[in-house]
Design a protein around this motif. Structure first.
Motif, PDB file in Angstrom:
ATOM      1  N   ARG A 135      -0.575  11.794  -2.526  1.00  0.00           N
ATOM      2  CA  ARG A 135      -0.734  12.215  -1.004  1.00  0.00           C
ATOM      3  C   ARG A 135       0.767  12.225  -0.452  1.00  0.00           C
ATOM      4  O   ARG A 135       1.067  11.886   0.639  1.00  0.00           O
ATOM      5  N   ILE A 136       1.705  12.716  -1.216  1.00  0.00           N
ATOM      6  CA  ILE A 136       3.084  13.054  -0.631  1.00  0.00           C
ATOM      7  C   ILE A 136       2.901  13.880   0.438  1.00  0.00           C
ATOM      8  O   ILE A 136       3.296  15.194   0.038  1.00  0.00           O
ATOM      9  N   LYS A 137       3.007  13.723   1.779  1.00  0.00           N
ATOM     10  CA  LYS A 137       2.990  14.923   2.723  1.00  0.00           C
ATOM     11  C   LYS A 137       3.485  14.113   4.022  1.00  0.00           C
ATOM     12  O   LYS A 137       2.977  13.109   4.572  1.00  0.00           O
ATOM     13  N   ALA A 138       4.407  15.044   4.666  1.00  0.00           N
ATOM     14  CA  ALA A 138       5.036  14.042   5.946  1.00  0.00           C
ATOM     15  C   ALA A 138       3.998  14.482   7.039  1.00  0.00           C
ATOM     16  O   ALA A 138       4.015  13.393   8.051  1.00  0.00           O
ATOM     17  N   GLU A 139       3.337  15.477   7.242  1.00  0.00           N
ATOM     18  CA  GLU A 139       2.658  15.851   8.211  1.00  0.00           C
ATOM     19  C   GLU A 139       1.178  15.576   8.259  1.00  0.00           C
ATOM     20  O   GLU A 139       0.728  14.943   7.311  1.00  0.00           O
ATOM     21  N   ALA A 179       0.512   6.368   2.932  1.00  0.00           N
ATOM     22  CA  ALA A 179      -0.009   7.858   2.476  1.00  0.00           C
ATOM     23  C   ALA A 179      -1.384   7.574   2.400  1.00  0.00           C
ATOM     24  O   ALA A 179      -1.999   8.102   1.233  1.00  0.00           O
ATOM     25  N   MET A 180      -2.175   7.429   3.255  1.00  0.00           N
ATOM     26  CA  MET A 180      -3.470   7.210   3.411  1.00  0.00           C
ATOM     27  C   MET A 180      -4.070   7.379   4.860  1.00  0.00           C
ATOM     28  O   MET A 180      -3.376   6.738   5.643  1.00  0.00           O
ATOM     29  N   GLN A 181      -5.106   7.998   5.075  1.00  0.00           N
ATOM     30  CA  GLN A 181      -5.687   8.252   6.343  1.00  0.00           C
ATOM     31  C   GLN A 181      -6.314   6.917   7.078  1.00  0.00           C
ATOM     32  O   GLN A 181      -6.361   6.845   8.259  1.00  0.00           O
ATOM     33  N   ASN A 182      -6.847   5.939   6.142  1.00  0.00           N
ATOM     34  CA  ASN A 182      -7.593   4.964   6.671  1.00  0.00           C
ATOM     35  C   ASN A 182      -6.704   3.771   6.119  1.00  0.00           C
ATOM     36  O   ASN A 182      -6.777   3.545   5.006  1.00  0.00           O
ATOM     37  N   LYS A 183      -6.134   2.991   7.133  1.00  0.00           N
ATOM     38  CA  LYS A 183      -5.402   1.895   6.685  1.00  0.00           C
ATOM     39  C   LYS A 183      -6.136   0.423   6.789  1.00  0.00           C
ATOM     40  O   LYS A 183      -5.294  -0.537   6.768  1.00  0.00           O
ATOM     41  N   THR A 184      -7.432   0.581   7.110  1.00  0.00           N
ATOM     42  CA  THR A 184      -8.064  -0.600   7.151  1.00  0.00           C
ATOM     43  C   THR A 184      -8.064  -1.306   5.613  1.00  0.00           C
ATOM     44  O   THR A 184      -7.758  -0.559   4.724  1.00  0.00           O
ATOM     45  N   ALA A 185      -8.685  -2.467   5.501  1.00  0.00           N
ATOM     46  CA  ALA A 185      -8.584  -3.235   4.118  1.00  0.00           C
ATOM     47  C   ALA A 185      -9.390  -2.363   3.078  1.00  0.00           C
ATOM     48  O   ALA A 185      -9.343  -2.372   1.978  1.00  0.00           O
ATOM     49  N   GLU A 186     -10.599  -1.958   3.695  1.00  0.00           N
ATOM     50  CA  GLU A 186     -11.651  -1.324   2.876  1.00  0.00           C
ATOM     51  C   GLU A 186     -10.823   0.220   2.709  1.00  0.00           C
ATOM     52  O   GLU A 186     -11.314   0.883   1.795  1.00  0.00           O
ATOM     53  N   ALA A 198      -8.706  -0.318  -0.142  1.00  0.00           N
ATOM     54  CA  ALA A 198      -9.113  -0.502  -1.177  1.00  0.00           C
ATOM     55  C   ALA A 198      -9.792   0.833  -1.974  1.00  0.00           C
ATOM     56  O   ALA A 198      -9.623   0.973  -2.992  1.00  0.00           O
ATOM     57  N   SER A 199     -10.293   1.621  -1.132  1.00  0.00           N
ATOM     58  CA  SER A 199     -10.875   3.013  -1.595  1.00  0.00           C
ATOM     59  C   SER A 199      -9.734   3.530  -2.375  1.00  0.00           C
ATOM     60  O   SER A 199      -9.970   4.614  -3.111  1.00  0.00           O
ATOM     61  N   SER A 200      -8.754   3.698  -1.522  1.00  0.00           N
ATOM     62  CA  SER A 200      -7.431   4.452  -2.157  1.00  0.00           C
ATOM     63  C   SER A 200      -6.917   3.934  -3.310  1.00  0.00           C
ATOM     64  O   SER A 200      -6.435   4.854  -4.240  1.00  0.00           O
ATOM     65  N   VAL A 201      -6.880   2.600  -3.683  1.00  0.00           N
ATOM     66  CA  VAL A 201      -6.565   2.165  -4.759  1.00  0.00           C
ATOM     67  C   VAL A 201      -7.480   2.489  -5.980  1.00  0.00           C
ATOM     68  O   VAL A 201      -7.064   2.750  -7.297  1.00  0.00           O
ATOM     69  N   ALA A 202      -8.646   2.412  -5.667  1.00  0.00           N
ATOM     70  CA  ALA A 202      -9.646   2.647  -6.608  1.00  0.00           C
ATOM     71  C   ALA A 202      -9.704   4.108  -7.151  1.00  0.00           C
ATOM     72  O   ALA A 202      -9.659   4.056  -8.120  1.00  0.00           O
ATOM     73  N   LEU A 203      -9.379   4.991  -6.231  1.00  0.00           N
ATOM     74  CA  LEU A 203      -9.435   6.364  -6.319  1.00  0.00           C
ATOM     75  C   LEU A 203      -8.150   6.727  -7.328  1.00  0.00           C
ATOM     76  O   LEU A 203      -8.276   7.334  -8.477  1.00  0.00           O
ATOM     77  N   THR A 204      -7.020   5.987  -6.930  1.00  0.00           N
ATOM     78  CA  THR A 204      -5.943   6.542  -7.690  1.00  0.00           C
ATOM     79  C   THR A 204      -5.599   5.842  -8.851  1.00  0.00           C
ATOM     80  O   THR A 204      -5.268   6.333 -10.007  1.00  0.00           O
ATOM     81  N   PHE A 205      -5.977   4.487  -9.161  1.00  0.00           N
ATOM     82  CA  PHE A 205      -5.793   3.800 -10.332  1.00  0.00           C
ATOM     83  C   PHE A 205      -7.041   3.350 -11.165  1.00  0.00           C
ATOM     84  O   PHE A 205      -6.928   2.784 -12.216  1.00  0.00           O
ATOM     85  N   ARG A 254      -2.969  25.650  -2.966  1.00  0.00           N
ATOM     86  CA  ARG A 254      -2.094  24.340  -3.288  1.00  0.00           C
ATOM     87  C   ARG A 254      -2.842  23.413  -2.460  1.00  0.00           C
ATOM     88  O   ARG A 254      -3.663  23.518  -1.487  1.00  0.00           O
ATOM     89  N   SER A 255      -2.864  22.056  -3.115  1.00  0.00           N
ATOM     90  CA  SER A 255      -3.524  20.797  -2.703  1.00  0.00           C
ATOM     91  C   SER A 255      -3.078  20.523  -1.258  1.00  0.00           C
ATOM     92  O   SER A 255      -1.633  20.635  -0.914  1.00  0.00           O
ATOM     93  N   ALA A 256      -4.093  20.199  -0.344  1.00  0.00           N
ATOM     94  CA  ALA A 256      -3.642  19.877   1.021  1.00  0.00           C
ATOM     95  C   ALA A 256      -3.198  18.433   0.911  1.00  0.00           C
ATOM     96  O   ALA A 256      -2.681  17.858   2.116  1.00  0.00           O
ATOM     97  N   ARG A 257      -3.147  17.694   0.008  1.00  0.00           N
ATOM     98  CA  ARG A 257      -2.710  16.257  -0.313  1.00  0.00           C
ATOM     99  C   ARG A 257      -3.194  15.431   1.053  1.00  0.00           C
ATOM    100  O   ARG A 257      -2.528  14.480   1.404  1.00  0.00           O
ATOM    101  N   ALA A 258      -4.399  15.543   1.410  1.00  0.00           N
ATOM    102  CA  ALA A 258      -5.124  14.862   2.443  1.00  0.00           C
ATOM    103  C   ALA A 258      -5.837  13.505   1.832  1.00  0.00           C
ATOM    104  O   ALA A 258      -5.919  12.465   2.353  1.00  0.00           O
ATOM    105  N   THR A 259      -6.400  13.794   0.741  1.00  0.00           N
ATOM    106  CA  THR A 259      -7.395  12.478   0.103  1.00  0.00           C
ATOM    107  C   THR A 259      -6.951  12.120  -1.292  1.00  0.00           C
ATOM    108  O   THR A 259      -7.295  11.169  -1.763  1.00  0.00           O
ATOM    109  N   GLY A 260      -6.194  12.725  -2.050  1.00  0.00           N
ATOM    110  CA  GLY A 260      -5.659  12.298  -3.419  1.00  0.00           C
ATOM    111  C   GLY A 260      -6.709  12.860  -4.376  1.00  0.00           C
ATOM    112  O   GLY A 260      -6.487  12.175  -5.553  1.00  0.00           O
ATOM    113  N   MET A 261      -7.650  13.371  -3.949  1.00  0.00           N
ATOM    114  CA  MET A 261      -8.597  13.708  -5.220  1.00  0.00           C
ATOM    115  C   MET A 261      -8.194  15.244  -6.054  1.00  0.00           C
ATOM    116  O   MET A 261      -7.579  15.854  -5.287  1.00  0.00           O
TER     117      MET A 261
END
Length: 559
Positions: free
Chosen positions: A123-127, A179-186, A189-196, A454-461
């Motif tokens: 999700r490398i996106k500035a805006e 680079a994630m929309q939801n920066k709560t612990a959950e 964790a969801s971004s980590v699970a999706l990415t790795f 082109r990918s919107a790079r909003a979710t990493g999916m």
């Protein structure tokens, strides 16, 4: 609307029809090799055994198909006419494909292209909606590209992303937490699970996500005096959640605190029993309880668990993702949807790739070589009936990525595109000769990139990148001033058109430049017939031929 001669549309239809007709002419050997497909390693042994049980005989692609496929899949760049011709005419049929793979893996475009692929995932996106800001997006991309150039071990790559701390402007890897929309612990964790781990936590039991979230409950964000800079750090005392110390993305966390806590608590007054209770709730996704120490960053504990060879997700996720990137479809499909009720289509193949990755010490280039040198990767893409449904019976057709497509058009014509950001920021000026695959920031774009999915790079999916063709894309390629100007004024295409007075020589050069192969006799006759029948000048007629070829599925698709 641009006015084209009716003869031009007939030319387009004729050349497309010829490509279909040739596809059915097995004797032509234009797209398929006359040499029987033979296994070249364990991947092929596994795949060929499955195909044999289905009564399917594998067929290898021709050299002309392979050179184009390898360039597009490895470096996201079309081979030049000279590069394609040199490979096709190389008499060393035994080693030239392996040698080409090695050369492409060492090209600088390899790092550009695979940084683009990882840019979608990370999700490398500035805006909006990621809001990394330009300085951070550039730092993040530089770190990713440098890691690829270095061929950094994948387990080290993952560990650095998971455990880094520091300024998001200066330590590129910490932007994983920005680079994630939801920066709560959950949310983390969801971004980590999706990415790795290649899995989506929406299908998880609530207790599994909450147990994993504990490892990321102490990630802190702190602004600095520099505009839009932010420090990501291990924050065991929750200092970043206190009033007047909440960075962007954490304001909601601070606002959700009870009023008495928000007003009165200080880092020193947070009770030890509460912290101990929180630490004891940490559970790895496989159900194993974790023992967290108050003097160690919980992210490190999670990283230690994640990157071990015994981990049930880590190795499988990246092996499946690389297979999907090169083969068009994951052994587990989609490549970021690994779960118990979505098993791999070939468990033996999946297990082999995992074992090879572990044995190579997580060397991703080793995995690329294994797949690219396999006869499975080098199969024909022709949609023959007995190969249409079986997995890996043929190389799957798929449209070129938006960035790859516009770079190919620009390379053919010798032109450039303008890439901009909707919000004026530093780094939004892009050098005119920079290819689209090398764009660092997903916010820097063009109308063409937006139109072609082109990918919107909003979710990493993975499914954020949409390569399914739509009518507006066909209209743009067929009848837009954007493409017409490139074809009529492009210096590279003009050089091809003026290289000879022989129409057959020009036609051959056009085919090598655009389709990476020589034309057939029937295609040469079609082109010659058009040139004779059209009232246009010779160069104008040749431009029409180039335009027709660019609109052919053979150009628009990986095959």
């Amino acid at each position: 609307m641009l006015k084209r001669s009716p003869l031009w549309f007939i030319l387009c239809l004729t050349l497309v029809w010829r490509s279909v007709a040739i596809a059915d002419d097995r004797a032509a050997n234009l797209y398929e090799s006359a040499v029987a497909a033979t296994p070249n390693g364990e991947i092929d042994r596994i795949v060929f055994a499955e195909l044999s049980s289905l009564g399917i005989q594998p067929v290898t692609c021709s050299d002309a198909v392979f050179v184009r496929r390898a360039y597009l899949d490895i470096i996201g760049t079309l081979p030049t006419a000279d590069e394609a011709l040199q490979f096709i005419e190389d008499p060393d049929v035994k080693t030239k494909r392996a040698a080409l793979i090695e050369r492409l893996l060492d090209r600088p475009e390899f790092a550009d292209y695979w940084s683009m692929k990882w840019g979608d995932v990370l999700r490398i996106k500035a805006e909006f909606p990621i809001n990394l800001w330009p300085n951070a997006a550039q730092a993040y991309h530089r770190w990713v590209r440098a890691s690829i150039v270095e061929n950094k071990r994948y387990d080290q790559f993952a560990r650095e992303l998971l455990t880094s701390s520091g300024s998001n402007f200066r330590v590129g890897s910490v932007n994983f937490y920005r680079a994630m929309q939801n920066k709560t612990a959950e949310g983390i964790a969801s971004s980590v699970a999706l990415t790795f781990m290649g899995t989506r936590t929406e299908s998880w039991p609530e207790e599994r996500l909450s147990g994993m979230a504990v490892f990321f409950s102490q990630v802190g964000y702190k602004p600095t005096a520099e505009w839009k800079e932010e420090i990501v750090f291990w924050d065991p005392l929750d200092a970043s959640t206190l009033p007047d110390n909440a960075a962007p993305g954490q304001a909601a966390v601070a606002a959700s605190l009870p009023s008495s806590q928000a007003a009165d608590d200080t880092p020193e007054s947070i009770t030890k029993p509460a912290k101990a209770e929180k630490r004891s709730a940490a559970v790895f996704p496989d159900g194993t309880k974790a023992s967290l120490s108050p003097d160690r960053d919980p992210r490190e504990v999670f990283a230690d668990w994640l990157i071990t060879p015994e981990n049930p997700w880590f190795t499988r996720s990246i092996a499946n993702r690389v297979w999907a990137w090169l083969m068009g479809r994951g052994i587990v499909h989609e490549p970021d949807d690994i779960r118990e009720d979505n098993p791999p289509s070939n468990p033996e193949l999946m297990a082999f790739l995992e074992q090879e990755l572990i044995a190579s010490d997580y060397d991703l280039k080793h995995l690329y070589r294994l797949i690219l040198n396999s006869a499975t990767y080098q199969m024909s893409s022709m949609p023959v009936a007995d190969r249409s449904e079986a997995p890996w019976a043929r190389y799957p057709l798929r449209r070129l990525d938006a960035e790859v497509l516009i770079d190919a058009v620009n390379q053919i014509t010798g032109t450039v595109d303008l890439y901009t950001s909707p919000i004026p920021e530093p780094f939004t000026y892009i050098p005119s000769d920079q290819p689209a695959i090398a764009l660092a920031d997903g916010s820097i774009t063009s109308p063409f990139l937006a139109l072609f999915g082109r990918s919107a790079r909003a979710t990493g999916m993975e499914n954020e990148r949409n390569n399914r063709p739509v009518a507006s894309q066909w209209l743009h390629l067929l009848n837009s001033g954007h493409i017409q100007t490139k074809l009529e004024r492009g210096p590279a295409l003009k050089a091809v058109l003026t290289s000879s007075r022989d129409p057959a020589v020009i036609a051959e050069r056009l085919y090598l430049t655009i389709l990476s192969r020589r034309p057939t006799d029937a295609e040469l006759k079609t082109v010659a017939s058009y040139v004779r029948s059209t009232p246009l000048k010779r160069n104008e007629a040749a431009i029409d031929v180039a335009w027709a070829l660019i609109n052919s599925p053979e150009f628009l698709y990986r095959h």
